[in-house]
Design a protein around this motif. Structure first.
Motif, PDB file in Angstrom:
ATOM      1  N   ARG A  86       0.824  -1.213   0.000  1.00 16.53           N
ATOM      2  CA  ARG A  86       0.000   0.000   0.000  1.00 16.53           C
ATOM      3  C   ARG A  86       0.855   1.259   0.000  1.00 16.53           C
ATOM      4  NH1 ARG A  86      -4.553  -1.717   4.557  1.00 16.53           N
ATOM      5  NH2 ARG A  86      -5.388  -3.541   3.413  1.00 16.53           N
ATOM      6  N   GLU A  87       1.874   1.315   0.819  1.00 17.89           N
ATOM      7  CA  GLU A  87       2.680   2.535   0.939  1.00 17.89           C
ATOM      8  C   GLU A  87       3.444   2.819  -0.349  1.00 17.89           C
ATOM      9  OE1 GLU A  87       5.164   2.430   4.341  1.00 17.89           O
ATOM     10  OE2 GLU A  87       3.534   2.016   5.760  1.00 17.89           O
ATOM     11  N   GLN A 120       7.425  14.148   1.968  1.00 21.50           N
ATOM     12  CA  GLN A 120       6.921  13.493   3.175  1.00 21.50           C
ATOM     13  C   GLN A 120       6.761  11.987   2.962  1.00 21.50           C
ATOM     14  OE1 GLN A 120       3.297  15.551   4.156  1.00 21.50           O
ATOM     15  NE2 GLN A 120       4.336  17.478   4.704  1.00 21.50           N
ATOM     16  N   LEU A 121       6.279  11.602   1.793  1.00 23.83           N
ATOM     17  CA  LEU A 121       6.160  10.167   1.498  1.00 23.83           C
ATOM     18  C   LEU A 121       7.532   9.500   1.446  1.00 23.83           C
ATOM     19  CD1 LEU A 121       3.363  10.187  -1.243  1.00 23.83           C
ATOM     20  CD2 LEU A 121       3.163   9.435   1.138  1.00 23.83           C
ATOM     21  N   THR A 122       8.525  10.211   0.934  1.00 19.91           N
ATOM     22  CA  THR A 122       9.882   9.656   0.909  1.00 19.91           C
ATOM     23  C   THR A 122      10.422   9.476   2.317  1.00 19.91           C
ATOM     24  OG1 THR A 122      10.275  10.744  -1.215  1.00 19.91           O
ATOM     25  CG2 THR A 122      12.204   9.957  -0.003  1.00 19.91           C
ATOM     26  N   ASN A 127      11.575   5.870   6.973  1.00 22.24           N
ATOM     27  CA  ASN A 127      11.372   5.565   8.391  1.00 22.24           C
ATOM     28  C   ASN A 127      10.723   4.193   8.603  1.00 22.24           C
ATOM     29  OD1 ASN A 127      12.446   8.042   9.196  1.00 22.24           O
ATOM     30  ND2 ASN A 127      10.459   9.070   9.037  1.00 22.24           N
ATOM     31  N   GLU A 128       9.720   3.859   7.808  1.00 23.09           N
ATOM     32  CA  GLU A 128       8.955   2.632   8.035  1.00 23.09           C
ATOM     33  C   GLU A 128       9.529   1.421   7.299  1.00 23.09           C
ATOM     34  OE1 GLU A 128       4.947   3.462   7.028  1.00 23.09           O
ATOM     35  OE2 GLU A 128       4.752   5.138   8.455  1.00 23.09           O
ATOM     36  N   SER A 137      15.439  -5.436   2.391  1.00 21.93           N
ATOM     37  CA  SER A 137      15.874  -4.207   3.051  1.00 21.93           C
ATOM     38  C   SER A 137      17.032  -3.547   2.321  1.00 21.93           C
ATOM     39  CB  SER A 137      16.273  -4.503   4.501  1.00 21.93           C
ATOM     40  OG  SER A 137      15.165  -4.995   5.231  1.00 21.93           O
ATOM     41  N   GLY A 138      17.790  -4.328   1.589  1.00 19.28           N
ATOM     42  CA  GLY A 138      18.891  -3.738   0.830  1.00 19.28           C
ATOM     43  C   GLY A 138      18.422  -2.805  -0.258  1.00 19.28           C
TER      44      GLY A 138
END
Length: 497
Positions: A86-87, A120-122, A127-128, A137-138
């Motif tokens: 979603r994000e 802000q989305l970046t 952060n999340e 994660s890489g």
């Protein structure tokens, strides 16, 4: 009885139909194996199927586009329970709006607000970390590094803010910046996904449903047909034995460890004549057999040497030697093996005394002549004997011994009860005196030490030779012996007697 033509034609047609069926199932199993391999590797290589870009060297920004491949992720993601995150989807959609606003000849009034929302989305994405859910994660680190390199700052958040600021866009055109975002950032953001979890807490996977419906049901039907064919060929064969004879097909029905289907698929392709795996099987089996044979022979040789050393170290040598006497050993042997030592003496005695000893006459003469000369020289006051006289004396002595040896050989070759009794008595006396001699002094312990040391050296030298040779040398020797051009060496010529 002559078989009618219609019966032979029917059987030929039936056999041909079974061949066609077996080949069709083999090809269908091959398709299933390819699909299994694709399914196993789909999740780790989903980024490749999504972007269809090949990166030969990860550290070098060299990308080989493969756009000829179709984008199969929308079709196969539901099979693995994969859904868009979603994000990241909101991030991509908002960037499309920002791109539409900035691509106008005159920027729209709300473009500044869109740029702030994109920043802000970046920051929220950094952060999340939505990539952690898919184990990528890489990818987030790659996005942060590219933002830092583009803006020239140490902070990824500040870099995103700077790249979308009014001052930066006044110095750089939006066409140039859009190319950076669409080529360097957005493809990485699109790789994020969310995968559902089933009731057992494992990632969702619906592959088994298609596998069961399209493949495993066909394989089960084919295995049943094969069992019926076996029972028709062998009426006394039970259903369990018929199933066990097709044990190699069982991995086709397993819902787990699907990579094991490689064995039955290769077996079916080879059995139907679609592929020839005999050269590969021969190479693999030869290497495995050579390795196992070498290891097995090493173990057996070491056990044999160790057992011999343990036997040599035994303090029961005198008792074992005395047990070789006829009145103790004969009763322990079966009737067909009674008195083996006596039989050997009767066989070897005439051969050694009548055939071997006469051929050694020149050597015996030279040896005794030299010994006679040396003995007379060591005697105080002894005269020097000429060599010719010494040879003459020893020749007569050797002729007498050889004649006696021949006579004894003739006597031993004749069947004589008295002679057998004397030989048996001689053997018993020999073993008794040998055992008694070993019991005196340290002869037994010294002999045991020397023999064990000799065996230890043999063991060490053998292992060192085997380690130096290795499997490669054995395989090369085997290839030389089994190659078509190899010739059998001729045996050496026997010298004339």
């Amino acid at each position: 009885m002559v078989r009618p033509r219609w019966l032979s034609v029917q059987r030929t047609a039936a056999a041909r139909s079974w061949v066609i069926w077996d080949r069709s199932i083999a090809l269908w199993a091959t398709v299933n194996l390819v699909w299994v391999a694709f399914d196993i590797t789909y999740v780790p290589f989903r980024t490749f199927w999504l972007q269809r870009n090949l990166t030969p060297i990860p550290q070098v920004p060299l990308v080989v586009p493969l756009k000829v491949l179709p984008n199969i992720t929308p079709l196969y993601d539901p099979v693995k329970g994969i859904e868009p995150h979603r994000e990241t989807q909101a991030y991509l959609q908002h960037f499309d709006q920002l791109d539409a606003a900035l691509s106008q000849a005159a920027p729209l009034p709300g473009s500044a607000a869109l740029r702030r929302q994109q920043v802000q989305l970046t920051e929220a994405m950094i952060n999340e970390n939505p990539f952690a859910a898919s184990g990528n994660s890489g990818t987030l680190e790659k996005i942060k590094n590219r933002l830092r390199q583009r803006a020239g700052l140490d902070s990824a958040k500040q870099s995103a803010e700077r790249l979308l600021s009014d001052r930066w866009l006044q110095q750089h055109t939006w066409e140039e910046e859009r190319r950076f975002w669409q080529q360097q950032i957005l493809p990485l953001v699109a790789t994020s996904y969310w995968r559902s979890i089933d009731e057992n807490g494992r990632p969702s996977d619906h592959f088994w449903r298609y596998d069961l419906l399209l493949f495993q049901s066909v394989f089960a039907f084919d295995i049943l047909l094969r069992m019926l064919r076996l029972r028709r060929r062998f009426p006394g064969l039970s259903w369990r034995d018929a199933l066990l004879r097709r044990w190699i097909d069982l991995p086709l029905l397993l819902p787990f460890w699907r990579w094991m289907r490689l064995a039955p698929v290769v077996e079916r392709l080879s059995q139907t004549g679609l592929i020839n795996v005999e050269p590969l099987r021969a190479v693999i089996s030869r290497g495995v057999v050579s390795l196992l044979a070498l290891e097995l022979f090493e173990v057996l040789a070491l056990q044999l040497v160790d057992g011999t050393q343990s036997l040599i170290r035994s303090p029961q040598w005198p008792r074992m030697i005395r047990s070789l006497r006829s009145h103790q050993s004969v009763s322990a042997l079966p009737p067909q093996l009674e008195q083996p030592l006596l039989g050997l003496l009767q066989l070897w005695g005439p051969m050694v005394l009548g055939q071997v000893t006469p051929r050694l006459t020149p050597e015996l003469q030279s040896l005794l002549s030299h010994a006679l000369e040396q003995s007379l020289r060591e005697v105080p006051g002894g005269a020097v004997v000429p060599s010719a006289l010494a040879r003459q004396l020893t020749a007569s002595m050797v002729e007498t011994v050889v004649e006696l040896s021949r006579t004894t050989a003739d006597r031993l070759a004749q069947s004589d009860d008295r002679q057998a009794e004397l030989l048996q008595r001689f053997g018993d006396r020999f073993w008794e005196e040998l055992a008694a001699a070993l019991e005196r002094g340290d002869t037994l312990e010294r002999s045991q030490e020397l023999l064990c040391g000799l065996l230890q050296q043999v063991k060490l030298n053998y292992l060192a030779q085997v380690n130096r040779a290795g499997i490669g040398a054995l395989m090369e020797e085997l290839d030389d012996l089994t190659s078509p051009g190899a010739t059998t060496p001729e045996p050496p010529a026997t010298p004339p007697v």
